[in-house]
Design an enzyme around this catalytic site. Structure first.
Site, PDB file in Angstrom:
ATOM      1  N   TYR A  25       4.287  -2.964  10.633  1.00  0.00           N
ATOM      2  CA  TYR A  25       4.787  -4.245  10.167  1.00  0.00           C
ATOM      3  C   TYR A  25       4.785  -5.214  11.356  1.00  0.00           C
ATOM      4  O   TYR A  25       4.445  -4.839  12.476  1.00  0.00           O
ATOM      5  CB  TYR A  25       6.214  -4.091   9.628  1.00  0.00           C
ATOM      6  CG  TYR A  25       6.363  -3.062   8.534  1.00  0.00           C
ATOM      7  CD1 TYR A  25       5.807  -3.278   7.274  1.00  0.00           C
ATOM      8  CD2 TYR A  25       7.060  -1.880   8.752  1.00  0.00           C
ATOM      9  CE1 TYR A  25       5.941  -2.335   6.261  1.00  0.00           C
ATOM     10  CE2 TYR A  25       7.208  -0.929   7.746  1.00  0.00           C
ATOM     11  CZ  TYR A  25       6.648  -1.156   6.507  1.00  0.00           C
ATOM     12  OH  TYR A  25       6.782  -0.228   5.511  1.00  0.00           O
ATOM     13  N   ASP A  47       3.736   2.402  -1.592  1.00  0.00           N
ATOM     14  CA  ASP A  47       4.152   3.004  -2.856  1.00  0.00           C
ATOM     15  C   ASP A  47       2.959   3.473  -3.677  1.00  0.00           C
ATOM     16  O   ASP A  47       2.977   4.576  -4.233  1.00  0.00           O
ATOM     17  CB  ASP A  47       4.981   1.999  -3.667  1.00  0.00           C
ATOM     18  CG  ASP A  47       6.307   1.676  -2.997  1.00  0.00           C
ATOM     19  OD1 ASP A  47       6.649   2.369  -2.026  1.00  0.00           O
ATOM     20  OD2 ASP A  47       6.993   0.739  -3.440  1.00  0.00           O
ATOM     21  N   ARG A  54       3.688   3.398   9.646  1.00  0.00           N
ATOM     22  CA  ARG A  54       4.800   2.659   9.067  1.00  0.00           C
ATOM     23  C   ARG A  54       5.113   3.187   7.673  1.00  0.00           C
ATOM     24  O   ARG A  54       4.265   3.811   7.024  1.00  0.00           O
ATOM     25  CB  ARG A  54       4.460   1.174   8.977  1.00  0.00           C
ATOM     26  CG  ARG A  54       3.462   0.871   7.897  1.00  0.00           C
ATOM     27  CD  ARG A  54       3.140  -0.614   7.770  1.00  0.00           C
ATOM     28  NE  ARG A  54       2.834  -0.953   6.375  1.00  0.00           N
ATOM     29  CZ  ARG A  54       2.227  -2.053   5.992  1.00  0.00           C
ATOM     30  NH1 ARG A  54       1.844  -2.940   6.892  1.00  0.00           N
ATOM     31  NH2 ARG A  54       1.999  -2.289   4.714  1.00  0.00           N
ATOM     32  N   GLY A  55       6.338   2.910   7.200  1.00  0.00           N
ATOM     33  CA  GLY A  55       6.689   3.246   5.828  1.00  0.00           C
ATOM     34  C   GLY A  55       6.706   4.739   5.597  1.00  0.00           C
ATOM     35  O   GLY A  55       7.111   5.521   6.455  1.00  0.00           O
ATOM     36  N   GLU A  56       6.264   5.177   4.428  1.00  0.00           N
ATOM     37  CA  GLU A  56       6.335   6.595   4.071  1.00  0.00           C
ATOM     38  C   GLU A  56       4.976   7.273   3.985  1.00  0.00           C
ATOM     39  O   GLU A  56       4.786   8.348   4.558  1.00  0.00           O
ATOM     40  CB  GLU A  56       7.065   6.762   2.735  1.00  0.00           C
ATOM     41  CG  GLU A  56       7.203   8.212   2.282  1.00  0.00           C
ATOM     42  CD  GLU A  56       8.053   8.379   1.042  1.00  0.00           C
ATOM     43  OE1 GLU A  56       7.793   9.309   0.261  1.00  0.00           O
ATOM     44  OE2 GLU A  56       9.011   7.595   0.853  1.00  0.00           O
ATOM     45  N   ASP A  57       4.024   6.673   3.282  1.00  0.00           N
ATOM     46  CA  ASP A  57       2.758   7.362   3.055  1.00  0.00           C
ATOM     47  C   ASP A  57       2.042   7.659   4.361  1.00  0.00           C
ATOM     48  O   ASP A  57       1.644   8.805   4.622  1.00  0.00           O
ATOM     49  CB  ASP A  57       1.863   6.530   2.138  1.00  0.00           C
ATOM     50  CG  ASP A  57       0.535   7.224   1.860  1.00  0.00           C
ATOM     51  OD1 ASP A  57       0.565   8.340   1.316  1.00  0.00           O
ATOM     52  OD2 ASP A  57      -0.517   6.663   2.201  1.00  0.00           O
ATOM     53  N   SER A  58       1.843   6.641   5.212  1.00  0.00           N
ATOM     54  CA  SER A  58       1.136   6.880   6.472  1.00  0.00           C
ATOM     55  C   SER A  58       1.943   7.785   7.400  1.00  0.00           C
ATOM     56  O   SER A  58       1.371   8.516   8.220  1.00  0.00           O
ATOM     57  CB  SER A  58       0.803   5.560   7.162  1.00  0.00           C
ATOM     58  OG  SER A  58       1.972   4.824   7.464  1.00  0.00           O
ATOM     59  N   TYR A  60       0.790  -1.238   0.000  1.00  0.00           N
ATOM     60  CA  TYR A  60       0.000   0.000   0.000  1.00  0.00           C
ATOM     61  C   TYR A  60       0.822   1.288   0.000  1.00  0.00           C
ATOM     62  O   TYR A  60       0.345   2.324  -0.444  1.00  0.00           O
ATOM     63  CB  TYR A  60      -0.940   0.010   1.218  1.00  0.00           C
ATOM     64  CG  TYR A  60      -1.693  -1.275   1.360  1.00  0.00           C
ATOM     65  CD1 TYR A  60      -2.631  -1.665   0.402  1.00  0.00           C
ATOM     66  CD2 TYR A  60      -1.459  -2.126   2.433  1.00  0.00           C
ATOM     67  CE1 TYR A  60      -3.312  -2.869   0.513  1.00  0.00           C
ATOM     68  CE2 TYR A  60      -2.144  -3.332   2.548  1.00  0.00           C
ATOM     69  CZ  TYR A  60      -3.060  -3.692   1.589  1.00  0.00           C
ATOM     70  OH  TYR A  60      -3.723  -4.875   1.698  1.00  0.00           O
TER      71      TYR A  60
END
Length: 382
Positions: free
Chosen positions: A197, A19, A275-279, A17
């Site tokens: 994650y 990217d 987590r990650g970039e978007d959120s 989700y």
């Protein structure tokens, strides 16, 4: 801006989700705010459908929010390249498409949109050209970032106004909670979203929350952390709709929300684990305290990104305030004991609310990513 300017954005879905979330938000904003003709090429429409209702994975082409969504398959179809081509987040253009770009009399502006980072080298690489080794093409690196001299982060023109109106409306908040099957906001409890994650740190964090002085409701969208949630409650599995309680902690498993619904979840909660970039970026714009889990890399390459962000985010803070945040983020990212770290962090909740306002102001001074990207590309087209 040149009339009828066409953009192609390419995205391979690596982490389900993140990217696609970034590239879809960018594509929507370019079409909505700048009137661009945008094609978004995606290799996994099944994952895309989870965050964008109405997507039909069986269709090769479809239109949503003013964007032409195209299924990226092999062999790649023969298409006329756009005026601006965005190779997003470490994907690689089809070779046939590169050949078609090179055949154009006026070569497209070719952008390599990188991942977001606060590391010191980012500003120095932003905008640098990279000539193709064989073809008469030049790619330019576009580096998202938090400081002037980088590309900034995504933020739609409507975001702040829509967020403020939502957070100021008791009726809107209560309607949102009820839409998720939750009690309305009159209940005296802390509400925390957790999108993560896999992490064994969930065990110590949940144990701490179960012994909290105040009721805590943890809202967990479907995803990779559900196995750890189940383990804490001694179950083999949990699924959407499950509501589990131990002591002061209630965990509610939510369905995977679309992007706009997830924004509202972040706006409605008292704290957000992301987590990650978007959120991560969306949590920054929520105005609430946040805890980030970086995408873990085997060589430990995620740790410099975490430390660089913390150095920037905590710049000018006294150690009494900054250290609990650093300890919590470290525990959360290395499967450590997050319980004690949480208690120290949450004592400063009022400060983190104030700090989020100042942090958002600093991001606004950099400018939003879409606007900076359009300006950069228009300068190249001239």
């Amino acid at each position: 801006m040149p009339s009828g300017q066409r953009w192609d954005i390419f995205c391979t879905v690596i982490d389900n989700y993140g990217d696609i979330g970034i590239t879809w938000r960018l594509a929507r904003q370019l079409a909505d705010e700048y009137g661009l003709q945008v094609r978004l090429w995606i290799d996994d429409l099944d994952s895309f459908r989870r965050i964008q209702p109405g997507i039909d994975p069986a269709l090769e082409r479809q239109s949503h929010a003013g964007v032409e969504v195209c299924r990226w398959f092999v062999p790649f179809p023969h298409v006329e390249p756009a005026d601006v081509v965005v190779e997003a987040l470490a994907c690689h253009l089809p070779e046939s498409y590169e050949q078609a770009m090179a055949a154009r009399a006026v070569k497209p502006v070719w952008i390599n949109l990188e991942y977001l980072s606060a590391e010191g080298w980012v500003a120095g690489c932003h905008g640098l050209p990279s000539p193709h080794p064989r073809l008469p093409l030049t790619k330019h690196f576009f580096m998202p970032g938090y400081t002037v001299g980088t590309g900034g982060v995504l933020k739609e023109a409507w975001l702040a106004g829509r967020r403020n109106a939502f957070q100021a409306s008791r009726a809107a908040l209560d309607d949102f909670w009820r839409s998720l099957g939750l009690p309305d906001g009159t209940r005296q409890e802390t509400r925390i979203s957790l999108f993560s994650y896999e992490s064994t740190a969930i065990q110590s964090l949940f144990q701490s929350w179960s012994q909290s002085a105040e009721p805590i409701r943890c809202l967990v969208p479907e995803g990779r952390s559900l196995g750890d949630v189940a383990h804490f409650f001694g179950r083999t599995a949990v699924a959407r709709g499950d509501c589990l309680t131990l002591g002061q902690l209630t965990v509610q498993v939510l369905p995977m929300l679309d992007l706009d619904g997830y924004d509202r979840l972040l706006w409605a909660c008292d704290c957000n684990f992301v987590r990650g970039e978007d959120s991560f970026v969306r949590a920054m714009w929520s105005g609430t305290p946040l805890v980030w889990q970086a995408y873990r890399q085997e060589d430990g390459a995620h740790w410099p990104k975490i430390q660089a962000f913390l150095d920037s985010y905590c710049a000018g803070m006294d150690a009494v305030t900054a250290d609990p945040l650093r300890r919590l983020w470290q525990a959360w990212n290395e499967d450590g004991d997050a319980g004690p770290a949480w208690a120290s962090f949450w004592q400063h909740r009022a400060y983190w609310l104030e700090h989020s306002v100042a942090w958002q102001a600093s991001l606004d001074r950099v400018g939003d990513l879409a606007g900076n990207l359009v300006k950069f590309c228009n300068e190249k087209i001239k």
